[in-house]
Design an enzyme around this catalytic site. Sequence first.
Site: not given
Length: 259
Positions: A116, A136, A68, A113
């Site tokens: 993911e 993270e 992200a 992300g």
Amino acid sequence: SYNFDTLLLETDENGIAVLTVNRPDKLNALNNTVLDELEKAVKKIEKDEDIRAVVVTGAGEKAFVAGADIKELNTLNKKQGEKQSVRGQKVFFALENCSKPVIAVVNGYALGGGAELAMACHIRIAEENAVFGLPEVGLGLIPGYGGTQRLPQLVGKSKAMELILTGGQMKAEEALSTGLASQVVPQGAGVEKARELASKMLKNGPVALSKAIASVNTGFRVKGFSDEAELFGELCETEDFKEGTTAFLEKRKANFQGR
Ligand code: CO8
């Protein structure tokens, strides 16, 4: 082909579409524009009868998707954090539940992300330079786009805990041996391998393929996704989250205080 700012979507004569996240300067990091466009792209893919299978990959030589966009994360409060997590989860669910086979070609960093996103695809082909990780916790966060749910589903709880709690990285061969990736191929050979795999699938009945995908997915539907989003939101209230994300943006090490 369709027009996007941060994605490329191109379909070949066999009905195999290649969806490329295209922000190579930022290692294809998922900002809000990318998420919005991914959502639109999945809808188009679902509707477009000329598309029969999808390959998801990243632009450039270094990254699939490096996570992200940390710049956007940095300013989120609790409510916004949970909302943003739910939003990304929703886009990834749409991809996961796509009625056509979705193959990720992981051609470099697949972090946060990005890992993911790869895990929301039906299959992962790793190029030799692939690096998977959920870093993270190093930012004072947890995965928020389904990583705490899908990684244990793919590699088992122990290995998933190890990766998530260390924030460490897994290279292509380890991804293969843990089941995170189904194949490893030389750098640059992933899309061709994915096309080959998709072509084999597409010899079969399309309705059967879509029902097979739906049926496999059913067994993995768990409640944990909404908890993940809630916990992610809670972390956005902490000083550690502010410190972790700010440290990344200032290109320095984080100094966590545990609050
Ligand atoms: N966000 C924003 N920018 C990024 C990101 C990212 N995730 N990753 C890389 N970039 C940018 C860099 O800032 C740099 O920009 P600039 O040139 O303007 O300084 C550019 O991309 C190139 O990156 P580097 O110079 O850092 O390249 P290196 O080869 O030195 O390093 C790394 C490559 C190791 C991949 C490094 O870029 C890195 O550590 N990136 C961050 C990886 C990371 O921590 N990802 C996880 C992010 S958090 C997350 O994904 C949470 C998901 C859940 C969200 C849920 C709800 C919101």
